[in-house]
Design a protein around this motif. Structure first.
Motif, PDB file in Angstrom:
ATOM      1  N   SER A  47       0.936  -1.337   0.151  1.00 12.63           N
ATOM      2  CA  SER A  47      -0.052  -0.186   0.176  1.00 12.63           C
ATOM      3  C   SER A  47       0.890   1.468   0.030  1.00 12.63           C
ATOM      4  O   SER A  47       1.966   1.232   0.092  1.00 12.63           O
ATOM      5  CB  SER A  47      -1.033   0.080   1.248  1.00 12.63           C
ATOM      6  OG  SER A  47      -0.192  -0.188   2.526  1.00 12.63           O
ATOM      7  N   THR A 122     -11.077   4.405   1.449  1.00 11.92           N
ATOM      8  CA  THR A 122     -11.269   5.114   2.715  1.00 11.92           C
ATOM      9  C   THR A 122     -12.337   5.813   2.765  1.00 11.92           C
ATOM     10  O   THR A 122     -12.454   6.597   1.451  1.00 11.92           O
ATOM     11  CB  THR A 122     -10.021   5.702   2.903  1.00 11.92           C
ATOM     12  OG1 THR A 122      -9.763   6.656   2.084  1.00 11.92           O
ATOM     13  CG2 THR A 122      -8.725   4.809   3.075  1.00 11.92           C
ATOM     14  N   ALA A 124     -13.888   9.430   4.539  1.00 11.37           N
ATOM     15  CA  ALA A 124     -13.654  10.323   5.614  1.00 11.37           C
ATOM     16  C   ALA A 124     -15.050  11.162   6.145  1.00 11.37           C
ATOM     17  O   ALA A 124     -15.251  11.333   7.202  1.00 11.37           O
ATOM     18  CB  ALA A 124     -12.709  11.743   5.160  1.00 11.37           C
ATOM     19  N   GLY A 141     -13.568  10.601   0.374  1.00 10.54           N
ATOM     20  CA  GLY A 141     -12.362   9.920   0.929  1.00 10.54           C
ATOM     21  C   GLY A 141     -11.348   9.544  -0.045  1.00 10.54           C
ATOM     22  O   GLY A 141     -10.940  10.381  -0.874  1.00 10.54           O
ATOM     23  N   ASN A 143      -9.349   6.449  -3.103  1.00 10.41           N
ATOM     24  CA  ASN A 143      -9.483   5.052  -3.681  1.00 10.41           C
ATOM     25  C   ASN A 143     -10.645   4.717  -3.951  1.00 10.41           C
ATOM     26  O   ASN A 143     -11.162   3.433  -3.933  1.00 10.41           O
ATOM     27  CB  ASN A 143      -8.575   4.205  -2.723  1.00 10.41           C
ATOM     28  CG  ASN A 143      -7.129   4.447  -2.457  1.00 10.41           C
ATOM     29  OD1 ASN A 143      -6.584   4.985  -3.425  1.00 10.41           O
ATOM     30  ND2 ASN A 143      -6.710   4.129  -1.234  1.00 10.41           N
ATOM     31  N   LYS A 167     -11.822  10.420  -5.231  1.00  9.94           N
ATOM     32  CA  LYS A 167     -12.175  10.774  -3.932  1.00  9.94           C
ATOM     33  C   LYS A 167     -13.349  11.037  -3.474  1.00  9.94           C
ATOM     34  O   LYS A 167     -13.930  11.711  -2.545  1.00  9.94           O
ATOM     35  CB  LYS A 167     -11.259  12.333  -3.674  1.00  9.94           C
ATOM     36  CG  LYS A 167      -9.837  12.193  -3.657  1.00  9.94           C
ATOM     37  CD  LYS A 167      -9.471  13.527  -3.453  1.00  9.94           C
ATOM     38  CE  LYS A 167      -7.738  13.315  -3.571  1.00  9.94           C
ATOM     39  NZ  LYS A 167      -6.929  14.651  -3.235  1.00  9.94           N
ATOM     40  N   MET A 192     -13.186  -2.832   2.852  1.00 16.54           N
ATOM     41  CA  MET A 192     -13.356  -1.971   4.117  1.00 16.54           C
ATOM     42  C   MET A 192     -14.681  -1.915   4.649  1.00 16.54           C
ATOM     43  O   MET A 192     -15.582  -1.948   3.690  1.00 16.54           O
ATOM     44  CB  MET A 192     -12.453  -0.842   3.984  1.00 16.54           C
ATOM     45  CG  MET A 192     -12.889   0.335   2.967  1.00 16.54           C
ATOM     46  SD  MET A 192     -14.469   1.440   3.431  1.00 16.54           S
ATOM     47  CE  MET A 192     -13.554   2.350   4.796  1.00 16.54           C
ATOM     48  N   THR A 194     -16.904   1.066   6.726  1.00 14.39           N
ATOM     49  CA  THR A 194     -16.904   2.286   7.069  1.00 14.39           C
ATOM     50  C   THR A 194     -16.803   2.418   8.598  1.00 14.39           C
ATOM     51  O   THR A 194     -17.514   1.714   9.455  1.00 14.39           O
ATOM     52  CB  THR A 194     -18.038   3.020   6.555  1.00 14.39           C
ATOM     53  OG1 THR A 194     -19.361   2.493   7.114  1.00 14.39           O
ATOM     54  CG2 THR A 194     -17.967   3.145   5.218  1.00 14.39           C
ATOM     55  N   THR A 195     -16.464   3.543   9.304  1.00 15.86           N
ATOM     56  CA  THR A 195     -16.671   3.879  10.681  1.00 15.86           C
ATOM     57  C   THR A 195     -17.986   4.529  11.130  1.00 15.86           C
ATOM     58  O   THR A 195     -18.661   4.434  11.965  1.00 15.86           O
ATOM     59  CB  THR A 195     -15.527   4.624  11.354  1.00 15.86           C
ATOM     60  OG1 THR A 195     -15.322   5.669  10.513  1.00 15.86           O
ATOM     61  CG2 THR A 195     -14.191   3.879  10.951  1.00 15.86           C
TER      62      THR A 195
END
Length: 339
Positions: A47, A122, A124, A141, A143, A167, A192, A194-195
């Motif tokens: 990465s 990712t 954000a 975010g 990628n 993004k 992934m 998410t939070t």
């Protein structure tokens, strides 16, 4: 006179021979510079930010290192560039997936090495974090350009991808029975979660959602509440709260009390006025919470109900939102009790 001419002739001959030797040496040097050769790249999958080492031969004097998916250059320090090895990092901006890294020296001679960039998505920010079937959500975010699937965590229910850029990712949410869910996002490098947690408005107890709940009534003072369709978070309408007096208050009263035991959070959105405002929020006139409302933007508020339960509020009867000082007009949407 003859001796002078003879000396000049010898000098000219010496210069000519010297020139031939210099040209010959340069040609020999150029002819002797081999193409760079790559033996091993370690690691071959990584990465952004990971240190890579290329070993081989004739690797000196590299001019550029480029990841060819999007022609992303890698910064490197020539001090760590020898004839046998080059040390550099995967750029944080490298695009994910299988690709070649192209090494080019000062003579323009190149060598390619296969590599796989791990660039997991990712997230954000997400707006909004409330949803109904058909709600459009924008994620920002990194990628995100190769995202192929977005699923509600713990289910097989997929959101629809509307558009994607590196993004920014725009999706439309599906119908779902879940109360809340994170999003599981898959791109070319992997998956992934998410939070951010997304709330299903239709699975929550809605004090206000498009309109005031049928079991609730408006007992507000120095305030006029009306539904408006011009600006909203989800659904068809938000509530325009036009405060008309200093310290005016929104007081929403339950004709049938709502038992709080099944619920964990109270959540709501407020769009600020033209200036920042302070407000006091509480349930059943208990345990005031001070809010700072930024101007002209929607802001999401989420409170753990234990704040009020621990103060003795077991059943919700009154929702209070009192403005500090001078009156202003604000918007409210999705006032919810969430499990």
């Amino acid at each position: 006179m003859k001796s002078i001419l003879l000396a000049i002739s010898k000098a000219m001959l010496l210069l000519a021979v010297s020139g031939l030797v210099m040209v010959s040496c340069k040609k020999d040097a150029d002819a002797g510079r081999a193409n760079p050769t790559a033996n091993k790249l370690d690691p071959i999958k990584a990465s952004g930010g990971t240190v890579l080492t290329l070993t081989g031969s004739d690797l000196a004097d590299m001019r550029s290192i480029v990841f060819d998916n999007g022609n992303v250059p890698a910064a490197f320090n020539p001090v760590f560039n020898t004839a046998d090895a080059v040390i550099f990092r995967v750029p944080d901006t490298a695009n994910g997936g299988d690709q070649n890294i192209i090494f080019t020296n000062v003579d323009g001679k190149s060598v390619k090495v296969a590599f796989s960039v791990v660039a997991l998505p990712t997230v954000a920010t997400a707006f909004p974090v409330d949803f109904q079937a058909g709600t459009t959500i924008t994620l920002t975010g990194g990628n995100l350009e190769s995202v192929s699937k977005v699923v509600l965590d713990g289910t097989t229910t997929e959101a629809t991808i509307v558009s994607k850029e590196k993004k920014k990712l725009v999706i439309t949410m599906p119908a779902s029975p879940v109360n809340t869910a994170k999003l599981v996002i898959t791109n070319a490098s992997g998956t992934m979660t998410t939070t951010q947690i997304f709330t299903n408005v239709d699975a929550a107890y809605a004090i206000f959602k498009d309109a005031l709940h049928g079991d609730w009534e408006d007992w507000s003072w120095s305030l006029t509440n009306t539904a408006t369709t011009t600006d909203k978070i989800t659904g068809t309408a938000s509530m325009q709260a036009a405060y008309s007096g200093a310290w005016g208050g929104m007081q929403l009263h339950a004709k049938v009390k709502a038992v709080l035991a099944p619920y964990r959070f109270v959540t709501f959105w407020i769009k600020g006025a033209d200036v920042e405002k302070k407000m006091k929020f509480n349930l059943n006139w208990t345990n005031d919470q001070t809010l700072t409302i930024p101007p002209n933007v929607w802001t999401y508020y989420k409170f753990d109900l234990s704040i009020f339960k621990n103060a003795g509020v077991a059943e919700l009867e009154t929702f209070i939102m009192q403005i500090n000082d001078d009156p202003k007009t604000l918007l409210f949407d999705n006032i919810l009790l969430v499990k």
